[in-house]
Design a protein around this motif. Structure first.
Motif, mmCIF file in Angstrom:
data_model
loop_
_atom_site.group_PDB
_atom_site.id
_atom_site.type_symbol
_atom_site.label_atom_id
_atom_site.label_comp_id
_atom_site.label_asym_id
_atom_site.label_seq_id
_atom_site.Cartn_x
_atom_site.Cartn_y
_atom_site.Cartn_z
ATOM 1 N N GLY A 291 43.893 37.210 6.091
ATOM 2 C CA GLY A 291 44.587 37.071 4.963
ATOM 3 C C GLY A 291 44.550 35.596 4.786
ATOM 4 O O GLY A 291 44.720 35.037 3.349
ATOM 5 N N ALA A 292 44.016 34.535 5.450
ATOM 6 C CA ALA A 292 43.872 33.196 5.345
ATOM 7 C C ALA A 292 42.473 32.623 5.542
ATOM 8 O O ALA A 292 41.996 33.205 6.571
ATOM 9 C CB ALA A 292 44.699 32.396 6.101
ATOM 10 N N SER A 293 41.936 31.887 4.683
ATOM 11 C CA SER A 293 40.469 31.578 4.954
ATOM 12 C C SER A 293 40.220 30.701 6.139
ATOM 13 O O SER A 293 39.336 30.864 6.648
ATOM 14 C CB SER A 293 40.094 30.836 3.730
ATOM 15 O OG SER A 293 40.919 29.818 3.381
ATOM 16 N N LYS A 294 41.170 30.080 6.481
ATOM 17 C CA LYS A 294 41.079 29.093 7.599
ATOM 18 C C LYS A 294 40.954 29.984 8.888
ATOM 19 O O LYS A 294 40.171 29.547 9.900
ATOM 20 C CB LYS A 294 42.105 28.133 7.660
ATOM 21 C CG LYS A 294 42.350 27.110 8.993
ATOM 22 C CD LYS A 294 43.386 26.344 8.786
ATOM 23 C CE LYS A 294 43.215 25.185 10.047
ATOM 24 N NZ LYS A 294 44.650 24.413 10.146
ATOM 25 N N THR A 295 41.493 31.008 8.989
ATOM 26 C CA THR A 295 41.508 31.797 10.111
ATOM 27 C C THR A 295 40.894 33.158 10.084
ATOM 28 O O THR A 295 40.719 34.002 10.850
ATOM 29 C CB THR A 295 42.846 32.158 10.660
ATOM 30 O OG1 THR A 295 43.752 32.911 9.461
ATOM 31 C CG2 THR A 295 44.022 30.932 10.925
ATOM 32 N N ARG A 296 39.955 33.137 8.897
ATOM 33 C CA ARG A 296 39.457 34.673 8.838
ATOM 34 C C ARG A 296 38.510 34.951 9.751
ATOM 35 O O ARG A 296 38.287 36.102 10.261
ATOM 36 C CB ARG A 296 38.716 34.579 7.417
ATOM 37 C CG ARG A 296 38.339 35.906 6.653
ATOM 38 C CD ARG A 296 38.222 35.752 5.345
ATOM 39 N NE ARG A 296 39.469 35.813 4.545
ATOM 40 C CZ ARG A 296 39.589 35.229 3.597
ATOM 41 N NH1 ARG A 296 38.677 34.496 2.928
ATOM 42 N NH2 ARG A 296 40.950 35.221 2.919
ATOM 43 N N GLN B 121 35.155 40.180 -2.040
ATOM 44 C CA GLN B 121 35.316 40.167 -3.393
ATOM 45 C C GLN B 121 35.617 38.464 -3.612
ATOM 46 O O GLN B 121 35.448 38.025 -4.717
ATOM 47 C CB GLN B 121 36.446 40.988 -3.846
ATOM 48 C CG GLN B 121 36.039 42.440 -4.045
ATOM 49 C CD GLN B 121 37.348 43.255 -4.325
ATOM 50 O OE1 GLN B 121 38.514 42.944 -4.052
ATOM 51 N NE2 GLN B 121 37.030 44.448 -4.897
ATOM 52 N N ALA B 122 35.995 37.999 -2.571
ATOM 53 C CA ALA B 122 36.355 36.397 -2.730
ATOM 54 C C ALA B 122 35.272 35.579 -2.382
ATOM 55 O O ALA B 122 35.385 34.315 -2.558
ATOM 56 C CB ALA B 122 37.547 36.173 -1.562
ATOM 57 N N TYR B 123 34.066 36.207 -2.045
ATOM 58 C CA TYR B 123 32.698 35.396 -1.686
ATOM 59 C C TYR B 123 33.142 34.166 -0.997
ATOM 60 O O TYR B 123 32.996 33.013 -1.437
ATOM 61 C CB TYR B 123 32.483 34.944 -3.165
ATOM 62 C CG TYR B 123 31.739 36.128 -4.203
ATOM 63 C CD1 TYR B 123 30.622 36.557 -3.736
ATOM 64 C CD2 TYR B 123 32.442 36.700 -5.006
ATOM 65 C CE1 TYR B 123 30.119 37.643 -4.409
ATOM 66 C CE2 TYR B 123 32.082 37.922 -5.713
ATOM 67 C CZ TYR B 123 30.800 38.280 -5.404
ATOM 68 O OH TYR B 123 30.343 39.361 -6.025
ATOM 69 N N LEU C 22 28.524 33.003 6.425
ATOM 70 C CA LEU C 22 29.073 33.634 7.895
ATOM 71 C C LEU C 22 30.021 34.696 7.690
ATOM 72 O O LEU C 22 30.068 35.626 8.451
ATOM 73 C CB LEU C 22 29.496 32.367 8.687
ATOM 74 C CG LEU C 22 29.786 32.806 10.351
ATOM 75 C CD1 LEU C 22 28.518 33.799 10.782
ATOM 76 C CD2 LEU C 22 30.108 31.510 11.037
ATOM 77 N N ALA C 23 31.105 34.007 7.143
ATOM 78 C CA ALA C 23 32.386 34.958 7.030
ATOM 79 C C ALA C 23 31.936 36.353 6.352
ATOM 80 O O ALA C 23 32.249 37.473 6.880
ATOM 81 C CB ALA C 23 33.262 34.629 6.297
ATOM 82 N N LEU C 24 30.996 36.371 5.338
ATOM 83 C CA LEU C 24 30.645 37.648 4.678
ATOM 84 C C LEU C 24 29.905 38.585 5.747
ATOM 85 O O LEU C 24 29.866 39.648 5.414
ATOM 86 C CB LEU C 24 29.983 37.303 3.406
ATOM 87 C CG LEU C 24 30.668 36.585 2.393
ATOM 88 C CD1 LEU C 24 29.959 36.036 1.370
ATOM 89 C CD2 LEU C 24 31.987 37.696 1.727
#
Length: 202
Positions: free
Chosen positions: A53-58, A93-95, A99-101
């Protein structure tokens, strides 16, 4: 023995060295099969959901979830599989970063494949999440993470061919756009996807 070890690994990921300890923790969890027990799994599920739920720890959450899906019991997956599908769809959906995608697509393929094995989860995923998921994956056209998105799309087509039916036209258009590509990986993925189109919507 497994419960204390799993707790220690999880606690280690909460310190300043969490990034350097992550590969070691995942390796230990896999080798010792620490996440098969319900008590261990619930602690890790909480960490996974918070991290996703958090971009920093995704990225951490995606790594942990990939390990969890491979190990967790049927009971744990039935309880949390729908939530994970929803959260992974939201990441797409958050684009986020490429790497995360890419990692999201990889994990998502495993979650979707697993979800199809459990009727209760399959019904929820098919009715409430596959449409948004497929739409998000189709949005990868022209993006760096397209190969990973196509692999996840194939998992959806194999596991949930019916709910993928309304998107058959868009998937055909994607496949056609890649038929003349100079990238061997994309060309192979396009061919594989094309073979799956016939079963969609049936």
């Amino acid at each position: 023995m497994a419960a204390p070890v799993a707790s220690v690994l999880l606690a280690g990921l909460s310190g300043e060295d969490e990034i350097s300890l992550l590969p070691w923790s995942l390796e230990a969890a896999s080798e010792l099969q620490l996440l098969q027990g319900e008590q261990n799994a619930e602690d890790w599920v909480s960490r996974i959901n918070a991290s996703l739920g958090a971009s920093k720890t995704r990225l951490e959450g995606l790594c942990l979830l990939g390990t969890m899906v491979r190990q967790c019991s049927a009971e744990t997956f039935v309880q949390h599989g729908t939530t994970w599908t929803r959260m992974l769809t939201q990441v797409l959906q958050a684009y986020d970063s490429p790497l995360a995608l890419q990692m999201t697509c990889h994990v998502l393929g495993s979650v979707v494949t697993q979800a199809a094995q459990f009727p209760a989860v399959a019904r929820e995923v098919a009715g409430s999440h596959v449409p948004a998921l497929v739409q998000a994956l189709l949005g990868a056209q022209g993006e760096q993470w397209l190969p990973s998105a196509m692999e996840a799309l194939q998992a959806c087509m194999k596991s949930f061919p019916g709910p993928c039916g309304p998107f058959k036209g868009k998937m055909e258009a994607l496949v056609c756009s890649l038929m003349d590509t100079s990238q061997p990986t994309l060309a192979q993925l396009a061919q594989q996807t094309c073979l799956l189109l016939a079963g969609c919507g049936g």
